[in-house]
Scaffold this active site. Structure first.
Site: not given
Ligand code: DGJ
Length: 723
Positions: A478, A548
């Protein structure tokens, strides 16, 4: 050979599939573009007459005025700043004397089979030397001693050419590269619209379509990441084109940091496309003997509209960019803990997820954020990549999940550091920062200075201490903020202009080391969803978390936009609990990408579970078709209709899957959907009604969906199979 050189006319003809790219060396040593577009056989262009027959006042020329060749009116293949071309040039160097004028002219070239890799950078590759040929043209600037090599790789069976450049200082004095493009492309008319993919967090890759005019239209990232806001992709679509016809050019930058790409239409109606670093955030000091490499740009041309352009990108990225075990091996169907539990989990909860998931047919459990340091929220622990032992015993958890019969995945955010972390307390200077200046916070975290080898080494070792002691099958990488206060504690003052690019080189180095050491781990990239959905990242990870936003109606536009150049297999898409639609729409939309779940499986009703089992059966049934098939965007969200529809056709045209989703309430209206890409001669059986029709009928007359989707069924899938 796909590259032909005519010695007498000094012309190159590069033939990639059914496209040609032609250029010549002008008598003064200038490299001039003649044609990029549909395949032509010519190697003799009357370039001298074209560019030297008119007086052009106010335009500097060469040759002592003996002819009217002017740099500003000529489609120069890679033009130099400060010596007569007033458009966006390809290269600007500051000499040791402080001036920025250079004049690169042809010196030599070589042609060879295969494709070179670019040191330290991701790039596309050939599977065998027969697949492509490479042309390297060397140009020299006599005063600085700069020796520039333009690298063109021409793929024989697909309309793809890649371009990049490298510069060597063969002079005696150090100079500074202030701007260096990866690719410049000149097209001989301005009759185009530019497509780009803009957006924001939770709403990535919207479709923008704007006609060119006599100015510069560009997209830019200043974020130190390719970003949610503008994907490093543009297309030029000739006036009068449709989704499936018309001259279309696609350009995609294989880089994940700040960039600038755009088109300038000049007063002679030439359209010049440039692709490269964002020059506001780039500078590189090159000492004698040193060499600098740009990232590469992928060029696609087709006369088959945006639809065919996308299919070319999809095939090319699936074969020549995505790597490793999971390039071809079936990816495990995963469930991710994030939307199911956020930070609120322990070993028992995850084991209960795994048990339920196993019953449903899910193949892997991913433990997302919250397993390390003392991380219970997003205020702490980034950089402390050791297990949060009062929450979980990782060895035991992995063992239990494996015993249940699931693979196990884990989350990292390697380039970040929390102020509340042991790493920050030990090394407060390891993050990007400017002494005496308050630090911008974003999600309560800072960005590590990835230009420092000791930082990269530390994170690598910390990651290895977990990855080598537990049997981890998948890693989600991430990246949840962009760069600010871009200063380094160790880089010398004069080298600070290099920091944005050095940051990317450090990140790529870490990804390279992790993927080499753990070739069996499936790597997935993510940057708060799709904030680094670019070909640079796809080189390391075959799939990327698309957004997201898991609402399937919102996802339609995001996935349609993403599909402009990225294949379905790269587009991670999960079914979640978001309330707007039923499970049918969620499943049908997620099925288009790398399918998975993002929910608490212990909270499912019996009816939901049955639906999920059906979805999983569909996932297996259509896996190969979706992964290898050709995409047709039948009705796009940007068409402004009440429905969207897409179709995936198998390469042998024996199967097709059509999905229609209503995005608004559909009142009575006649609706015939004409399919595409089928074999008109083949007979196909419609899985929904059992009827058999010819491909010709399905494409030219269409299927009658007047009453579908209807009622509370918002989504409709039809599978066609040859009989
Ligand atoms: C952002 C990501 O896009 C989510 O899927 C998740 O992994 C969160 N970060 C976790 O902090």
């Amino acid at each position: 050979m796909s590259i032909f050189y005519n010695e007498s006319t000094k012309t190159f003809n590069l033939t990639a599939g059914s496209s040609s790219y032609c250029m010549s060396v002008y008598p003064l040593g200038y490299l001039v573009t003649h044609h990029y577009g549909k395949k032509i056989p010519d190697t003799d262009f009357p370039h001298y007459e074209i560019y030297a027959t008119r007086t052009a006042s106010f335009n500097p020329s060469r040759n002592g005025g003996a002819d009217c060749f002017t740099m500003d009116t000529t489609p120069l293949e890679y033009s130099s700043f400060g010596t007569g071309d007033y458009r966006r040039t390809a290269i600007r160097i500051r000499s040791s004397e402080g001036n920025t004028a250079t004049d690169f002219r042809y010196s030599s070239h070589r042609i060879y089979a295969g494709k070179p890799q670019i040191p330290g950078l991701p790039s596309t590759y050939t599977n065998c030397d027969n697949e492509a040929d490479t042309l390297e043209i060397t140009m020299v600037d006599k005063v600085t001693g700069g020796e520039l090599t333009l690298v063109y790789t021409v793929f024989k069976d697909i309309n793809v050419i890649t371009k990049s450049a490298h510069l060597k200082n063969c002079g005696e004095k150090t100079f500074i590269i202030e701007d260096i493009c990866s690719a410049v492309i000149n097209l001989s008319s301005p009759d185009f619209s530019m497509v780009n993919l803009y957006g924001k967090h939770n709403n990535e890759r919207n479709f923008a379509f704007n006609h060119l005019s006599h100015n510069r239209q560009s997209i830019i990232s200043r974020r130190g990441a390719s970003g949610h806001e503008q994907n490093p992709f543009i297309a030029l679509v000739r006036d009068g084109s449709t989704e499936e016809s018309g001259d279309t050019y696609g350009f995609n930058f294989v880089y994940s940091g700040s960039y600038e790409m755009g088109c300038e239409v000049d007063y002679f109606d030439t359209t010049r496309v440039t692709v490269g670093f964002n020059p506001e955030q780039f500078e590189w000091i090159l000492a004698p003997g040193e060499e600098f490499f740009t990232p590469e740009t992928v060029l696609v041309y087709t006369d088959g509209g945006l639809g065919e352009m996308s299919r070319i990108f999809h095939r090319f990225y699936s074969n020549n960019l995505i790597r490793g075990r999971y390039k071809t091996e079936k990816r495990p169907l995963l469930i991710n803990s994030w939307e199911a539990a956020y930070f609120d989990f322990d070993e028992e909860k995850l084991v209960s997820f795994a048990k339920e998931a196993k019953d449903l047919g899910i193949e892997m459990l991913v433990m997302d954020d919250g397993w390390f340091g003392h991380r219970d929220n997003d205020w702490s622990s980034l950089g402390d990549w050791f297990v949060y032992e009062s929450k979980i015993n990782l060895q035991s958890l992995v063992k239990r999940v494996h015993e249940i019969g699931l693979k196990f995945g884990i989350w990292y955010e390697p380039e970040m550091i929390s102020r509340d972390s042991e790493l920050y307390r030990a090394h407060p200077d390891w993050c990007l920062h400017v002494e005496g200046r308050e630090h911008c916070e974003c999600r309560h975290q800072y960005v590590l200075d990835m230009s420092r080898p000791e930082v990269v080494d530390n994170i690598f070792e910390q990651m290895c201490s977990v990855l080598s002691t537990c049997e981890i099958d998948y890693l989600k990488w991430d990246f949840n903020r962009n760069l600010t206060e871009v200063g380094s504690a160790t880089l010398s003052a004069e080298r600070h202009g290099e920091l944005y690019h050095r940051f990317m080189l450090g990140t790529y180095d870490l990804m390279d080391r992790i993927t080499k050491k753990y070739p069996n781990i499936l790597l997935e990239n993510c940057a708060g969803g799709g904030g680094r959905f670019d070909p640079g990242m796809l080189y390391y990870s075959p799939q990327i978390w698309t957004s997201d936003n898991t609402d399937p109606i919102e996802r339609l536009a995001i996935q349609f936009g993403t599909s402009l150049c990225y294949p379905a297999s790269s587009m991670d898409a999960h079914v979640s609990f978001c309330p707007r639609t039923g499970f049918d729409v969620k499943g049908d939309v997620a099925l288009w990408g790398t399918f998975g779940y993002e929910l608490d499986p212990t909270r499912l009703t019996a009816a939901d579970k049955n639906l999920i089992k059906e979805q999983i059966a569909d996932y297996h049934k259509y896996y190969e078709l979706i992964r290898c098939g050709d995409l047709y965007r039948l009705i796009s969200p940007w068409d402004g209709k009440r429905r969207v529809a897409w179709e995936i056709v198998s390469p042998d045209k024996k199967e097709a899957l059509v999905t229609v989703v209503s995005t608004r309430y559909v009142t009575m209206e006649r609706f015939f959907l004409r399919l595409r890409g089928l074999d008109p001669e083949k007979m196909y059986k419609n899985s929904a009604n059992g009827k058999v029709n010819s491909g010709a009928f399905l494409m030219y007359s269409g299927i009658n969906l007047t009453y579908l989707p209807c009622g509370d069924k918002q989504s409709y899938k039809v599978y066609f199979e040859e009989v």
